[in-house]
Design a protein around this motif. Structure first.
Motif, short mmCIF file in Angstrom:
data_model
loop_
_atom_site.label_atom_id
_atom_site.label_comp_id
_atom_site.label_asym_id
_atom_site.label_seq_id
_atom_site.Cartn_x
_atom_site.Cartn_y
_atom_site.Cartn_z
N THR A 206 0.82 -1.21 0.00
CA THR A 206 0.00 0.00 0.00
C THR A 206 0.85 1.26 0.00
OG1 THR A 206 -1.65 1.25 1.29
CG2 THR A 206 -0.14 -0.14 2.54
N ALA A 208 -0.12 3.81 1.61
CA ALA A 208 -0.41 4.38 2.94
C ALA A 208 -1.19 5.69 2.87
CB ALA A 208 0.87 4.56 3.74
N LEU A 211 -6.91 4.63 4.86
CA LEU A 211 -6.94 3.92 6.13
C LEU A 211 -7.69 2.60 5.98
CD1 LEU A 211 -7.75 6.82 8.64
CD2 LEU A 211 -5.52 5.80 8.13
N LEU A 217 -8.43 -5.00 9.24
CA LEU A 217 -7.26 -5.14 10.10
C LEU A 217 -7.38 -6.36 11.01
CD1 LEU A 217 -6.77 -1.38 11.02
CD2 LEU A 217 -5.16 -2.79 9.72
N LEU A 229 4.14 -1.02 3.79
CA LEU A 229 3.83 0.40 3.63
C LEU A 229 4.99 1.10 2.94
CD1 LEU A 229 2.81 0.57 7.33
CD2 LEU A 229 1.17 1.13 5.56
N LYS A 238 -0.77 8.77 5.17
CA LYS A 238 -1.31 8.51 6.51
C LYS A 238 -0.50 7.42 7.20
CE LYS A 238 -6.09 9.76 5.26
NZ LYS A 238 -5.79 10.22 3.89
N ILE A 242 -1.58 4.70 10.13
CA ILE A 242 -1.74 3.29 9.79
C ILE A 242 -0.80 2.41 10.62
CG2 ILE A 242 -1.52 1.58 7.93
CD1 ILE A 242 -2.38 3.75 5.97
N THR A 243 0.41 2.85 10.86
CA THR A 243 1.31 2.05 11.71
C THR A 243 0.76 1.92 13.12
OG1 THR A 243 2.65 4.04 12.17
CG2 THR A 243 3.39 2.59 10.39
N GLN A 245 -2.45 1.91 13.81
CA GLN A 245 -3.53 0.93 13.65
C GLN A 245 -2.98 -0.49 13.69
OE1 GLN A 245 -5.31 2.25 9.88
NE2 GLN A 245 -7.24 2.57 10.98
N CYS A 246 -1.88 -0.69 12.97
CA CYS A 246 -1.27 -2.02 12.92
C CYS A 246 -0.87 -2.49 14.31
CB CYS A 246 -0.07 -2.03 11.99
SG CYS A 246 -0.48 -1.88 10.23
N TYR A 253 3.75 -5.45 10.01
CA TYR A 253 3.98 -4.51 8.92
C TYR A 253 5.45 -4.19 8.80
CZ TYR A 253 4.76 -0.79 12.37
OH TYR A 253 5.27 -0.03 13.39
#
Length: 365
Positions: A206, A208, A211, A217, A229, A238, A242-243, A245-246, A253
């Motif tokens: 992605t 990135a 979202l 996820l 990413l 973003k 996103i990191t 979120q991971c 990731y």
């Protein structure tokens, strides 16, 4: 290609070298080795249950039905290879250095020895839609006029046809465009994991800028699908969100940071076929850039996408998965021993043969 498959199918396989490299090769080949030659044969006796023999016995092997892989340092391997060449041993036919074998011949080995179609790296493109307009996109997506998602029912058929023949992929990547731009990504992923036994690792690549949803996820974490990413110096990025979120959802990731990109494409084609052929033969394409786009298998997804934008293909640029009849047909195509693709005429190649550095992610206005 067919000759090499037959050789692997009908020959005994031997290693020269019972050290660390030899151990790694025996593990990779699942102990499908008939013997190992090493000067320490009296001391070592066996390696992973495989008998170790006196190197002098190499002279008793019949090159017609034997394969010899050197799992020692290059200097030692090269000196012994030179001794046996001319006695029926031919490099890259029945005589291999281990790194060349592992990089270039595992596909022929698996099909010949185990009747399994193995692919080291493979990508599945699910959309040509993208949230960015990179001037130097490796796939030149901005040239494609009618960008769209691959229909989810067609993607399901693609997966079924692909894994009807392909037995195992080491590294499977889901790409676009931008995969998170596909409106049915969640359905596609649920279909993909039905074939979990067919691949070792799976990642979504992605840019990135979009979202991922909470549901996606959670599904990725549950099914060991990780995110790759790419960091772009654009306002839409973003990546930090996103990191986080991971981390919150336990999704694995990694972040790809590039100091520069390479200028891959020219507007006008090369006229010298020898130059185009050299670029193709020396590119990283072999075994590493193969993928599936719109039901077609191609050796190089970048060259395919470039010509998709020009709407100008020839038959050697792809293999129609819906007309494929055998594993051998796919392997013969992916072995990359054919001439270059149409897109190669416009390509400068990638790392190692291209030094034209450009800005990362420069956007079209």
């Amino acid at each position: 290609m067919r000759d090499r498959v037959s050789i692997f199918r009908n020959s005994k396989i031997y290693l020269y070298g019972a050290g660390k490299i030899g151990h790694e090769v025996t593990v990779e080949l699942k102990n499908d080795i008939d013997g190992i030659f090493d000067r320490r044969y009296e001391e070592l006796r066996t390696l992973n249950g495989i008998p170790i023999m006196n190197p002098a016995e190499i002279m008793n092997l019949n090159p017609v039905d034997s394969i010899l892989i050197f799992s020692v340092g290059m200097n030692v391997a090269d000196s012994i290879m030179q001794l046996v060449e001319g006695l029926g041993w031919v490099r890259n036919i029945n005589l291999y250095y281990y790194s060349d074998f592992m990089q270039n011949n595992l596909m022929e080995y698996y099909l010949g020895r185990k009747n399994k179609l193995y692919i080291p790296d493979f990508t599945i493109s699910i959309t040509t839609k993208c949230s960015l307009k990179c001037k130097n996109c490796s796939q030149q997506l901005h040239r494609i006029k009618d960008k769209s998602d691959r229909n989810i029912n067609d993607l399901k058929k693609d997966l079924s046809n692909l894994f009807r023949y392909v037995d195992y992929v080491d590294n499977l990547a889901i790409i676009g465009g931008e995969p998170f731009a596909h409106s049915k990504l969640n359905i596609f992923l649920k279909e993909l994991v039905k074939y979990r036994s067919k691949y070792k690792k799976c990642r979504i690549v992605t840019n990135a800028t979009i979202l991922p949803s909470k549901d996606i996820l959670i599904f990725m974490a549950q099914n060991n699908i990780y995110l790759e990413l790419t960091r772009y110096n654009v306002a839409q990025s973003k990546i930090e969100v996103i990191t986080k979120q991971c981390k919150d959802f336990n999704v694995q990731y990694n972040i790809s940071d590039h100091e520069y990109w390479l200028e891959m494409w020219n507007e006008t084609p090369k006229l010298n076929d020898d130059e185009v052929n050299w670029i193709f033969k020396n590119c990283v394409v072999k075994n590493h850039c193969a993928g599936m786009i719109n039901g077609y298998i191609t050796v190089c997804t970048c060259a395919f996408m470039y010509m998709l934008g020009k709407d100008n293909f020839c038959e050697s640029d792809y293999l129609d998965l819906y007309k494929t009849q055998s594993k051998e047909t796919i392997l013969e195509y992916l072995s990359a021993n054919m001439a270059w693709l149409t897109g190669c005429k416009y390509c400068n190649g990638l790392y190692g043969i291209n030094d034209k550095k450009i800005l990362v992610g420069e956007q079209l206005k």
